[in-house]
Motif scaffolding. Structure first.
Motif, PDB file in Angstrom:
ATOM      1  N   ASP A  47       0.856  -1.183   0.000  1.00 56.90           N
ATOM      2  CA  ASP A  47       0.000   0.000   0.000  1.00 56.90           C
ATOM      3  C   ASP A  47       0.892   1.234   0.000  1.00 56.90           C
ATOM      4  OD1 ASP A  47      -2.303  -1.549   0.232  1.00 56.90           O
ATOM      5  OD2 ASP A  47      -2.279  -1.466   2.416  1.00 56.90           O
ATOM      6  N   VAL A  48       0.478   2.273  -0.718  1.00 53.06           N
ATOM      7  CA  VAL A  48       1.185   3.550  -0.650  1.00 53.06           C
ATOM      8  C   VAL A  48       0.985   4.076   0.769  1.00 53.06           C
ATOM      9  CG1 VAL A  48       1.248   5.911  -1.545  1.00 53.06           C
ATOM     10  CG2 VAL A  48       0.893   4.000  -3.113  1.00 53.06           C
ATOM     11  N   PRO A  49       2.035   4.519   1.448  1.00 57.61           N
ATOM     12  CA  PRO A  49       1.930   4.875   2.866  1.00 57.61           C
ATOM     13  C   PRO A  49       1.148   6.147   3.196  1.00 57.61           C
ATOM     14  CG  PRO A  49       4.157   5.247   2.075  1.00 57.61           C
ATOM     15  CD  PRO A  49       3.403   4.594   0.959  1.00 57.61           C
ATOM     16  N   ASP A  54      -4.022   3.535  -2.598  1.00 55.67           N
ATOM     17  CA  ASP A  54      -3.271   3.169  -3.794  1.00 55.67           C
ATOM     18  C   ASP A  54      -2.313   2.030  -3.436  1.00 55.67           C
ATOM     19  OD1 ASP A  54      -4.582   5.366  -4.838  1.00 55.67           O
ATOM     20  OD2 ASP A  54      -2.760   6.503  -5.261  1.00 55.67           O
ATOM     21  N   ARG A  55      -2.012   1.176  -4.433  1.00 50.44           N
ATOM     22  CA  ARG A  55      -1.141   0.021  -4.201  1.00 50.44           C
ATOM     23  C   ARG A  55      -0.122  -0.084  -5.323  1.00 50.44           C
ATOM     24  NH1 ARG A  55      -4.448  -4.684  -4.542  1.00 50.44           N
ATOM     25  NH2 ARG A  55      -2.961  -5.805  -3.279  1.00 50.44           N
ATOM     26  N   TRP A  56       0.999  -0.758  -5.038  1.00 49.48           N
ATOM     27  CA  TRP A  56       2.058  -0.883  -6.027  1.00 49.48           C
ATOM     28  C   TRP A  56       2.890  -2.131  -5.795  1.00 49.48           C
ATOM     29  CZ3 TRP A  56       7.064  -0.986  -4.181  1.00 49.48           C
ATOM     30  CH2 TRP A  56       7.218  -0.583  -2.858  1.00 49.48           C
ATOM     31  N   THR A  57       3.598  -2.534  -6.829  1.00 52.65           N
ATOM     32  CA  THR A  57       4.601  -3.585  -6.755  1.00 52.65           C
ATOM     33  C   THR A  57       5.552  -3.419  -7.926  1.00 52.65           C
ATOM     34  OG1 THR A  57       4.986  -5.942  -6.386  1.00 52.65           O
ATOM     35  CG2 THR A  57       3.390  -5.355  -8.099  1.00 52.65           C
ATOM     36  N   PHE A  58       6.566  -4.246  -7.984  1.00 55.32           N
ATOM     37  CA  PHE A  58       7.504  -4.247  -9.099  1.00 55.32           C
ATOM     38  C   PHE A  58       7.625  -5.641  -9.688  1.00 55.32           C
ATOM     39  CE2 PHE A  58       9.182  -0.546  -6.786  1.00 55.32           C
ATOM     40  CZ  PHE A  58       9.325   0.353  -7.826  1.00 55.32           C
ATOM     41  N   ILE A  59       7.744  -5.704 -10.999  1.00 61.41           N
ATOM     42  CA  ILE A  59       8.127  -6.913 -11.712  1.00 61.41           C
ATOM     43  C   ILE A  59       9.425  -6.590 -12.446  1.00 61.41           C
ATOM     44  CG2 ILE A  59       5.763  -7.775 -11.949  1.00 61.41           C
ATOM     45  CD1 ILE A  59       5.831  -6.718 -14.885  1.00 61.41           C
ATOM     46  N   ARG A  60      10.011  -7.594 -13.087  1.00 58.52           N
ATOM     47  CA  ARG A  60      11.211  -7.375 -13.901  1.00 58.52           C
ATOM     48  C   ARG A  60      10.921  -7.771 -15.347  1.00 58.52           C
ATOM     49  NH1 ARG A  60      15.484  -6.122 -10.967  1.00 58.52           N
ATOM     50  NH2 ARG A  60      15.529  -6.784  -8.804  1.00 58.52           N
ATOM     51  N   ASP A  61      11.502  -7.003 -16.264  1.00 56.61           N
ATOM     52  CA  ASP A  61      11.401  -7.406 -17.664  1.00 56.61           C
ATOM     53  C   ASP A  61      12.487  -8.446 -17.949  1.00 56.61           C
ATOM     54  OD1 ASP A  61      13.830  -6.067 -18.130  1.00 56.61           O
ATOM     55  OD2 ASP A  61      12.925  -4.488 -19.339  1.00 56.61           O
ATOM     56  N   ASN A  62      12.572  -8.880 -19.190  1.00 54.07           N
ATOM     57  CA  ASN A  62      13.528  -9.928 -19.541  1.00 54.07           C
ATOM     58  C   ASN A  62      14.988  -9.477 -19.464  1.00 54.07           C
ATOM     59  OD1 ASN A  62      13.008  -8.270 -21.744  1.00 54.07           O
ATOM     60  ND2 ASN A  62      13.563  -9.835 -23.215  1.00 54.07           N
ATOM     61  N   GLU A  63      15.231  -8.192 -19.301  1.00 52.78           N
ATOM     62  CA  GLU A  63      16.591  -7.662 -19.134  1.00 52.78           C
ATOM     63  C   GLU A  63      16.883  -7.300 -17.678  1.00 52.78           C
ATOM     64  OE1 GLU A  63      18.989  -7.314 -21.481  1.00 52.78           O
ATOM     65  OE2 GLU A  63      17.673  -8.313 -22.920  1.00 52.78           O
ATOM     66  N   GLY A  64      15.916  -7.515 -16.786  1.00 53.21           N
ATOM     67  CA  GLY A  64      16.103  -7.227 -15.373  1.00 53.21           C
ATOM     68  C   GLY A  64      15.665  -5.835 -14.943  1.00 53.21           C
ATOM     69  N   LEU A  66      13.353  -2.889 -13.692  1.00 48.68           N
ATOM     70  CA  LEU A  66      12.158  -2.841 -12.857  1.00 48.68           C
ATOM     71  C   LEU A  66      11.012  -2.152 -13.585  1.00 48.68           C
ATOM     72  CD1 LEU A  66      13.678  -1.836  -9.416  1.00 48.68           C
ATOM     73  CD2 LEU A  66      12.721  -4.057 -10.038  1.00 48.68           C
ATOM     74  N   ILE A  67       9.835  -2.736 -13.461  1.00 45.89           N
ATOM     75  CA  ILE A  67       8.607  -2.144 -13.978  1.00 45.89           C
ATOM     76  C   ILE A  67       7.642  -2.070 -12.807  1.00 45.89           C
ATOM     77  CG2 ILE A  67       6.662  -2.379 -15.563  1.00 45.89           C
ATOM     78  CD1 ILE A  67       8.553  -4.140 -17.299  1.00 45.89           C
ATOM     79  N   GLU A  68       7.203  -0.865 -12.491  1.00 44.14           N
ATOM     80  CA  GLU A  68       6.257  -0.681 -11.392  1.00 44.14           C
ATOM     81  C   GLU A  68       4.847  -0.864 -11.924  1.00 44.14           C
ATOM     82  OE1 GLU A  68       4.855   2.748  -8.191  1.00 44.14           O
ATOM     83  OE2 GLU A  68       6.524   3.163  -9.555  1.00 44.14           O
ATOM     84  N   LEU A  69       4.053  -1.633 -11.183  1.00 42.39           N
ATOM     85  CA  LEU A  69       2.621  -1.755 -11.462  1.00 42.39           C
ATOM     86  C   LEU A  69       1.913  -0.985 -10.359  1.00 42.39           C
ATOM     87  CD1 LEU A  69       2.511  -5.573 -12.255  1.00 42.39           C
ATOM     88  CD2 LEU A  69       2.717  -3.661 -13.873  1.00 42.39           C
ATOM     89  N   TYR A  70       1.028  -0.082 -10.745  1.00 40.69           N
ATOM     90  CA  TYR A  70       0.421   0.845  -9.791  1.00 40.69           C
ATOM     91  C   TYR A  70      -1.084   0.840  -9.957  1.00 40.69           C
ATOM     92  CZ  TYR A  70      -0.005   5.114  -7.001  1.00 40.69           C
ATOM     93  OH  TYR A  70      -0.312   6.013  -6.018  1.00 40.69           O
ATOM     94  N   GLN A  71      -1.795   0.647  -8.858  1.00 37.80           N
ATOM     95  CA  GLN A  71      -3.255   0.675  -8.859  1.00 37.80           C
ATOM     96  C   GLN A  71      -3.726   1.817  -7.987  1.00 37.80           C
ATOM     97  OE1 GLN A  71      -5.215  -2.912  -7.492  1.00 37.80           O
ATOM     98  NE2 GLN A  71      -7.069  -1.795  -7.028  1.00 37.80           N
ATOM     99  N   SER A  72      -4.454   2.737  -8.585  1.00 34.34           N
ATOM    100  CA  SER A  72      -5.023   3.851  -7.851  1.00 34.34           C
ATOM    101  C   SER A  72      -6.330   3.410  -7.208  1.00 34.34           C
ATOM    102  CB  SER A  72      -5.280   5.021  -8.811  1.00 34.34           C
ATOM    103  OG  SER A  72      -5.936   6.073  -8.143  1.00 34.34           O
ATOM    104  N   ALA A  73      -6.574   3.858  -5.985  1.00 39.69           N
ATOM    105  CA  ALA A  73      -7.823   3.519  -5.296  1.00 39.69           C
ATOM    106  C   ALA A  73      -9.006   4.299  -5.846  1.00 39.69           C
ATOM    107  CB  ALA A  73      -7.682   3.793  -3.803  1.00 39.69           C
ATOM    108  N   SER A  74      -8.740   5.423  -6.490  1.00 41.72           N
ATOM    109  CA  SER A  74      -9.841   6.250  -6.985  1.00 41.72           C
ATOM    110  C   SER A  74     -10.270   5.892  -8.380  1.00 41.72           C
ATOM    111  CB  SER A  74      -9.443   7.718  -6.962  1.00 41.72           C
ATOM    112  OG  SER A  74      -8.247   7.934  -7.658  1.00 41.72           O
TER     113      SER A  74
END
Length: 74
Positions: A47-49, A54-64, A66-74
């Motif tokens: 959760d965004v503090p 709002d919530r977030w996390t990171f994944i990695r692409d095939n080169e390493g 970081l890609i942030e995935l972000y979900q807004s609560a609104s």
């Protein structure tokens, strides 16, 4: 890739472009679909503090990168 670039927390503290973000409608569903396809989750879902819901996390692409995935609560 330098060791400090491989860890999400240390990568974010290094100057320069270290990730980009994508807004998603449903973070849990998106993460589940990506993981089912073999995508690496680089950081736990958080959760965004600011109590916005709002919530977030990171994944990695095939080169390493970081890609942030972000979900807004609104």
């Amino acid at each position: 890739m330098a060791t400090e670039r491989k860890e999400a927390v240390s990568n974010l503290s290094i100057g320069g472009i270290n990730h980009f973000a994508i807004v998603v409608d449903d973070l849990d569903e998106t993460v589940a679909e990506l993981q089912a396809s073999g995508v690496e989750l680089a950081y736990t879902v958080n959760d965004v503090p600011d109590s916005s819901g709002d919530r977030w996390t990171f994944i990695r692409d095939n080169e390493g990168m970081l890609i942030e995935l972000y979900q807004s609560a609104s």
